[in-house]
Design a protein around this motif. Structure first.
Motif, short mmCIF file in Angstrom:
data_model
loop_
_atom_site.label_atom_id
_atom_site.label_comp_id
_atom_site.label_asym_id
_atom_site.label_seq_id
_atom_site.Cartn_x
_atom_site.Cartn_y
_atom_site.Cartn_z
N UNK A 71 0.81 -1.22 0.00
CA UNK A 71 0.00 0.00 0.00
C UNK A 71 0.84 1.26 0.00
N UNK A 72 2.12 1.14 0.30
CA UNK A 72 2.99 2.32 0.35
C UNK A 72 3.84 2.49 -0.90
N UNK A 73 3.53 1.74 -1.96
CA UNK A 73 4.29 1.85 -3.21
C UNK A 73 3.88 3.10 -3.98
N UNK A 74 4.87 3.87 -4.40
CA UNK A 74 4.68 5.02 -5.28
C UNK A 74 5.57 4.77 -6.50
N UNK A 75 4.95 4.28 -7.56
CA UNK A 75 5.70 3.79 -8.72
C UNK A 75 5.93 4.93 -9.71
N UNK A 76 7.19 5.07 -10.12
CA UNK A 76 7.59 6.16 -11.01
C UNK A 76 7.27 5.79 -12.45
#
Length: 412
Positions: A338-343
């Motif tokens: 849930x804490x993934x911020x994918x570039x």
């Protein structure tokens, strides 16, 4: 029966994973684990502290001749010795299966999908292969961030692993009743040769470890400059060069880099060239509790690794509520949960990474429990049930030679 080339309590992720899987399986069935003697001390101490484990967990230590063990030095030595160890494992497990027939055999570690699995063909029992990884590769368009040494390394790695994956990996996937893939890249790679693949990383996070790290950290930063961290070996494909380039556009962020590796000299020169020496600090290799404390108080883990298969640090950061900024490859997007911020993969990748970091809200993310060690008993029980069911269906196919298999052992 669990094959764990690395297995034992401690800070080694691969060994800790093997031990966690063995403990989890022992909660619902009798387990025989085969591992190497180098883990005997740690395992003996753990069994002495919990004598009740002896009722359901038996450990057998296997090594090749001491002369071969002595020759196993450096990174290259790991691989040739592993291949020989798997050959010995196959002979051992075949003998054990005759004496005490196994209901399921499970290859847990080493997690490389291009190396042989000694359990293939060793018994008539259903095989669970994995978690395994390795099929994730760095896209060609990211070669500029690898440098000369990194690019050559990647070309050699692909030249070696691709044919071996077809030789050994495809065979194991075809023979396995269930393939457990470290990430979606690996699952897609073996989809053509197996109908039964699940994605589950070998991460196994103990709440006590996280509590120790979080307890030693300061409160999250809500005012003033924000802090990002990088944790990993300083080698080209881990992406520290991309992260540092992004930091040049993030004037209100500081950046702490934890780890050592051959790329450190280049990275230090890159920091000086960009004029950000006042905001970037190289922390070197630090104790795990210190790294966990850094993650517990950081505003982001910036981890633009190009083909990490699992990357436990992404899972640990997410478990501590730390946002994880990563690329859409391999294991980090899965492990960050849930804490993934994918570039997004734009032409100017550092600028895209910087925008993703800058857009992070202040405060902590949601603490993820996705990779808690407590999930493993249920996952393994379901996986072993599926393996047995898959194997039974396969044996009933017309024209298939049936191999007699003992009745399933009664569970405690």
């Amino acid at each position: 029966m669990i094959s764990a080339y690395a297995c034992g309590p401690g800070d080694e992720p691969e060994a800790a994973a093997g031990w966690a899987f063995a403990l989890a399986a022992s909660t619902f069935c009798d387990v025989v684990v085969v591992t190497r003697r180098r883990f005997e001390g740690a395992i003996s101490s753990a069994l002495a502290a919990r004598p009740e484990l002896a009722q359901s967990l038996r450990v057998i230590y296997l090594d090749r001749h001491p002369a071969l063990v002595a020759l196993k030095r450096g990174q290259a030595g790991i691989y040739w010795y592993y291949v020989l160890w798997q050959r010995s494992l196959r002979r051992l497990v075949s003998r054990l299966h005759e004496q005490l027939p196994f209901d399921v055999v499970h290859h847990v570690t080493f997690a490389n999908d291009w190396l042989p699995c000694g359990l293939v063909g060793a018994t008539s029992a259903p095989l669970v292969w994995g978690p395994v990884g390795g099929a994730s590769a760095s896209p060609v368009r990211l070669a500029r961030w690898l440098g000369v040494r990194g690019s050559i390394t990647e070309l050699v790695r692909e030249a070696i692993t691709r044919p071996l994956r077809r030789l050994w990996g495809d065979r194991a996937a075809r023979e396995a009743s269930v393939v457990v893939a470290q990430n979606h890249d690996v699952a897609r790679r073996f989809a053509p040769v197996t109908a039964h693949a699940v994605v589950e990383a070998n991460a196994s996070i103990l709440s006590d470890d996280l509590a120790a790290g979080a307890a030693s950290s300061a409160a999250p930063n809500l005012v003033g400059p924000r802090r990002a961290v990088f944790v990993g070996r300083l080698i080209s494909w881990k992406g520290a060069r991309i992260a540092i380039a992004a930091m040049a556009d993030l004037q209100d962020w500081t950046f702490d880099i934890y780890g050592e590796g051959y790329d450190r000299g280049y990275l230090e020169r890159q920091v000086r060239r960009l004029g950000i020496t006042d905001r970037v600090r190289f922390r070197g290799h630090r104790p795990r509790t210190e790294v966990l404390a850094a993650l517990a108080e950081a505003d982001a883990l910036v981890f633009p690794s190009m083909h990490d298969q699992a990357g436990w640090v992404a899972a640990e950061a997410s478990a501590l509520g730390c946002p994880v900024v990563c690329l859409p490859f391999g294991g980090p997007p899965v492990l960050a949960d849930v804490n993934a911020h994918v570039v997004s993969l734009e032409r100017d990748l550092p600028a895209a990474l910087a925008r993703t970091v800058a857009a992070l809200p202040r405060g902590r993310g949601e603490r993820s429990h996705r990779w808690d060690a407590g999930r493993l008993p249920r996952f393994l029980e379901q996986t072993y049930d599926r393996a047995c069911a898959t194997s039974a269906v396969a044996e009933e196919r017309p024209g298939r030679r049936r191999v007699p298999r003992p009745a399933r052992a009664q569970r405690r």
